[in-house]
Design a protein around this motif. Structure first.
Motif, PDB file in Angstrom:
ATOM      1  N   HIS A 119       0.870  -1.175   0.000  1.00 43.40           N
ATOM      2  CA  HIS A 119       0.000   0.000   0.000  1.00 43.40           C
ATOM      3  C   HIS A 119       0.908   1.226   0.000  1.00 43.40           C
ATOM      4  CE1 HIS A 119      -3.520  -2.446   1.262  1.00 43.40           C
ATOM      5  NE2 HIS A 119      -2.640  -3.127   1.964  1.00 43.40           N
ATOM      6  N   CYS A 124      -4.756   5.822  -0.049  1.00 49.43           N
ATOM      7  CA  CYS A 124      -3.792   4.787  -0.385  1.00 49.43           C
ATOM      8  C   CYS A 124      -3.356   5.050  -1.819  1.00 49.43           C
ATOM      9  CB  CYS A 124      -4.413   3.403  -0.270  1.00 49.43           C
ATOM     10  SG  CYS A 124      -3.270   2.114  -0.775  1.00 49.43           S
ATOM     11  N   GLU A 137      -1.069   3.190  -3.732  1.00 53.69           N
ATOM     12  CA  GLU A 137      -0.463   2.084  -4.470  1.00 53.69           C
ATOM     13  C   GLU A 137      -1.573   1.057  -4.666  1.00 53.69           C
ATOM     14  OE1 GLU A 137       2.925   1.743  -5.512  1.00 53.69           O
ATOM     15  OE2 GLU A 137       1.936   0.133  -6.627  1.00 53.69           O
ATOM     16  N   LEU A 138      -1.856   0.751  -5.926  1.00 56.30           N
ATOM     17  CA  LEU A 138      -2.976  -0.137  -6.238  1.00 56.30           C
ATOM     18  C   LEU A 138      -2.839  -1.445  -5.460  1.00 56.30           C
ATOM     19  CD1 LEU A 138      -5.509  -0.431  -7.868  1.00 56.30           C
ATOM     20  CD2 LEU A 138      -4.155  -1.341  -9.735  1.00 56.30           C
ATOM     21  N   CYS A 139      -3.834  -1.738  -4.590  1.00 53.08           N
ATOM     22  CA  CYS A 139      -3.651  -2.844  -3.651  1.00 53.08           C
ATOM     23  C   CYS A 139      -4.801  -3.835  -3.689  1.00 53.08           C
ATOM     24  CB  CYS A 139      -3.477  -2.290  -2.243  1.00 53.08           C
ATOM     25  SG  CYS A 139      -4.872  -1.312  -1.705  1.00 53.08           S
ATOM     26  N   HIS A 198      -9.079  -0.686  -3.144  1.00 55.72           N
ATOM     27  CA  HIS A 198      -7.979   0.278  -3.039  1.00 55.72           C
ATOM     28  C   HIS A 198      -8.484   1.712  -2.856  1.00 55.72           C
ATOM     29  CE1 HIS A 198      -4.493   2.621  -4.079  1.00 55.72           C
ATOM     30  NE2 HIS A 198      -5.009   2.994  -5.217  1.00 55.72           N
ATOM     31  N   MET A 256      -9.930   3.006   1.135  1.00 59.84           N
ATOM     32  CA  MET A 256      -9.183   2.983   2.397  1.00 59.84           C
ATOM     33  C   MET A 256      -8.514   4.339   2.618  1.00 59.84           C
ATOM     34  SD  MET A 256      -6.163   0.271   1.346  1.00 59.84           S
ATOM     35  CE  MET A 256      -5.094   0.711   2.709  1.00 59.84           C
TER      36      MET A 256
HETATM   37 CU   LIG Z   1      -4.253   0.766  -2.026  1.00 64.49          CU
END
Ligand SMILES: [Cu+2]
Length: 226
Positions: free
Chosen positions: A171, A206, A208-210, A214, A217
């Motif tokens: 993340h 967030c 960073e593609l998680c 995504h 959050m």
């Molecule tokens: Cu993310």
């Protein structure tokens, strides 16, 4: 100020900076824009001049002075951009001495953040999860997909040390107004020191593609006077 066009023009720029780092980033960005504008005007003027007056000119095939100039001038321009850029990079990673009012471990999960406040002696003070508030549970005036059930608290004019990691996938803990974006990598602690210079509520995402949630959050930081 409640003008659609004006509001959207404003959001094209950076958010208002509320840490010294973000202030520096915005200043640097403005200086860079001036340099870019200068280069653009010079190049376009020369191009226009060539198109209009000397497209068929053939007697200028070699010019040593000109070649030296178009090598040296761009090099100088790049150096004037590089030096402050590196200064800000190192400044943003500055730990600011050994005293922190607040030590905070930030753990990214699919798909929420966990905050772990601890003292240097490793004694845990507070540990909580911070979840998105569903659209149906929002109160009037709250922001959709931005609010969390439990924001994290920072003290104003104090340095907070964040240790950022993840429990599952990568993340990224990012708050644009602080100029902070630190990857949360499983098995690794990334450190950043945030010095907030004004009270308020700050939103982050967030970055960073998680996974599928995504976008759901968010991060809310409340900076308060104690
Ligand atoms: Cu993310």
């Amino acid at each position: 100020m409640n003008n659609f066009f004006f509001n959207n023009i404003l959001t094209l720029n950076f958010p208002h900076g509320s840490t010294p780092v973000m202030g520096n980033i915005i200043n640097f960005h403005e200086k860079c824009l001036l340099i870019i504008l200068f280069v653009l005007v010079v190049v376009l003027t020369l191009l226009l001049y060539n198109i209009l007056f000397s497209l068929s000119q053939t007697n200028g095939l070699e010019n040593t002075l000109l070649e030296i100039l178009w090598t040296v001038i761009p090099t100088l321009i790049i150096i004037t951009i590089m030096v402050p850029s590196l200064e800000i990079l190192y400044f943003s990673e500055e730990s600011g001495g050994s005293f922190f009012s607040n030590n905070l471990k930030v753990v990214g999960h699919q798909w929420y953040w966990t905050y772990d406040e601890f003292e240097i002696s490793n004694q845990a003070l507070l540990n909580f999860d911070s979840y998105l508030i569903n659209e149906s549970d929002l109160n009037l005036g709250e922001f959709r997909n931005n609010e969390v059930d439990r924001p994290v608290i920072f003290e104003v004019n104090r340095a907070t040390r964040l240790l950022i990691t993840s429990a599952d996938v990568i993340h990224s803990w990012a708050v644009p107004e602080f100029g902070v974006k630190v990857d949360a990598v499983p098995g690794r602690l990334n450190q950043i020191v945030v010095f907030t210079s004004e009270p308020g509520r700050f939103f982050g995402y967030c970055s960073e593609l998680c996974g599928v949630n995504h976008s759901f959050m968010p991060i809310v930081v409340e900076v308060i006077n104690i």
